[in-house]
Design an enzyme around this catalytic site. Structure first.
Site, short mmCIF file in Angstrom:
data_model
loop_
_atom_site.label_atom_id
_atom_site.label_comp_id
_atom_site.label_asym_id
_atom_site.label_seq_id
_atom_site.Cartn_x
_atom_site.Cartn_y
_atom_site.Cartn_z
CG HIS A 8 24.08 18.64 -7.99
ND1 HIS A 8 22.82 18.94 -8.42
CD2 HIS A 8 24.18 19.19 -6.76
CE1 HIS A 8 22.17 19.64 -7.50
NE2 HIS A 8 22.98 19.80 -6.48
CG HIS B 30 23.60 17.58 1.78
ND1 HIS B 30 22.24 17.88 1.77
CD2 HIS B 30 24.11 18.10 0.65
CE1 HIS B 30 21.96 18.54 0.66
NE2 HIS B 30 23.06 18.70 -0.04
#
Length: 382
Positions: free
Chosen positions: A185, A285
């Site tokens: 992340h 994504h």
């Protein structure tokens, strides 16, 4: 046919929908949004509307190039997300006008169903193990979870061990009956990313996502040289020009553009093709809503190197509404053994409940990502 109006709707949990109308009554839907910056993207959409109102929606390539190149300053998260939503809606209009799904306009199917994976939340291994167990009962066998909480640029052995223990327990609970990706992340700096990759390698993750921030992309080839784990990145890259540099440098095994951030279908088809030329997988994504997911699926269905599709149906952070709540044809998005079949309806294949959207827009969400701080009070990456 001419474009007559662009209308935006805010909707829980953190989405922005765009309706593009035409003088022939055909409408298209897009999802132009940056999580936590929906109003900024909305302003950009309406600023760009002057370039498309009155124009032929069938000229998608020309309109895309106009939206991108007509401004002396271009690119970036906000503008590329605005372009993405408009682009999605234009493809939706064209497919509906011709009576075919968008993937037919892009050359037709290369597969009949697309494998998806489930994001599982929580920082305690037990919570993640329970979620995986529940989703396995629904037919899923591939998952993704966060690898670590906030991490300092140089952090302790305890921080590394905490990440490793979590992964070890998950792998120990299921053996090789599941696959999982680990999302750093962008929370991890290059020095600690190298250490973590080394320690995680014995547990054979399917990939590690955003091992470092996109701003530190020069580390991708160096990190890749230190591990056998495939590295994935791209959710915070917004055009083929950024992906060009990453692909040329090497190191990435899977690109993850976001169809609502990286210029939409028109741009992401090109990114997928560029990645294929470098023998790199394509895995869009998509923690967003139904239009974004549909756009992803249409590109997946025409891209030979598409390997996985993220989706957030039923995910824990969809507070206030779930992905299919605004969709009339929910059954078309049904997952069987973790895969979604080619969407059958014309255009993007999503029938939106506009009345529900209007009600949602009356109480618009104001979602922002959490702000984390290290123990010394300095800002941390979320």
């Amino acid at each position: 046919m001419k474009i007559t109006r662009l209308t935006t709707y805010h909707a829980a949990p953190r989405w922005l929908f765009l309706k593009v109308e035409t003088d022939e009554g055909i409408t298209g839907w897009g999802e132009p949004v940056i999580e936590g910056r929906a109003r900024s993207v909305e302003a950009a959409v309406h600023e760009l509307a002057g370039y498309v109102v009155g124009k032929d929606p069938a000229r998608i390539n020309d309109l895309w190039q106009t939206l991108y190149r007509a401004g002396f300053y271009r690119g970036g998260a906000i503008l590329m997300s605005a372009i993405a939503g408009i682009d999605q809606a234009l493809w939706d209009i064209k497919g509906k006008a011709l009576g075919v799904p968008v993937y037919e306009l892009l050359g037709g199917l290369v597969r009949d169903r697309m494998k998806t994976y489930r994001w599982v939340g929580g920082d305690r291994p037990g919570a993640i193990i329970q979620q995986i167990t529940d989703y396995r009962a629904l037919g899923f066998d591939t998952f993704k979870f966060n690898g670590t909480e906030e991490m300092k640029l140089i952090d302790s052995a305890r921080a590394v061990d905490a990440a490793v223990v979590k992964v070890a327990e998950i792998r120990g609970a299921f053996g090789n009956t599941i696959d999982f990706g680990i999302d750093f992340h962008g929370r991890v700096g290059a020095p600690m990313a190298k250490a973590l990759l080394r320690e995680l390698e014995p547990f054979k993750p399917l990939f590690v996502e955003e091992p470092v921030l996109a701003e530190q992309a020069e580390y991708y080839p160096r990190l890749a040289a230190s591990t056998s784990i495939p590295l994935a990145a791209g959710e915070r890259m917004f055009s083929r020009f950024e992906f060009k540099n990453v692909l040329c440098a090497g190191g990435i095994g899977m690109v993850q553009p976001d169809l609502s951030h990286a210029g939409g279908i028109t741009e992401c088809v090109k990114i997928a093709a560029m990645a294929e030329a470098y023998d790199v997988g394509f895995a869009p994504h998509c923690p967003l809503g139904p239009i974004a997911l549909a756009a992803c699926l249409h590109v997946d269905f025409v891209s030979h190197n598409a390997v996985l599709q993220e989706q957030s149906i039923g995910i824990h952070y969809n507070e206030g509404a779930d992905l299919l709540d605004y969709v009339v044809n929910k059954d078309d998005f049904h997952c069987v053994d973790g895969s979604i079949a080619a969407l059958p309806k014309p255009g993007l294949g999503v029938e939106i409940d506009e009345e529900m959207l209007k009600r949602a827009n009356e109480n618009p969400p104001d979602w922002r990502n959490p702000v984390w701080r290290h123990s010394d009070g300095s800002i941390a990456e979320w």
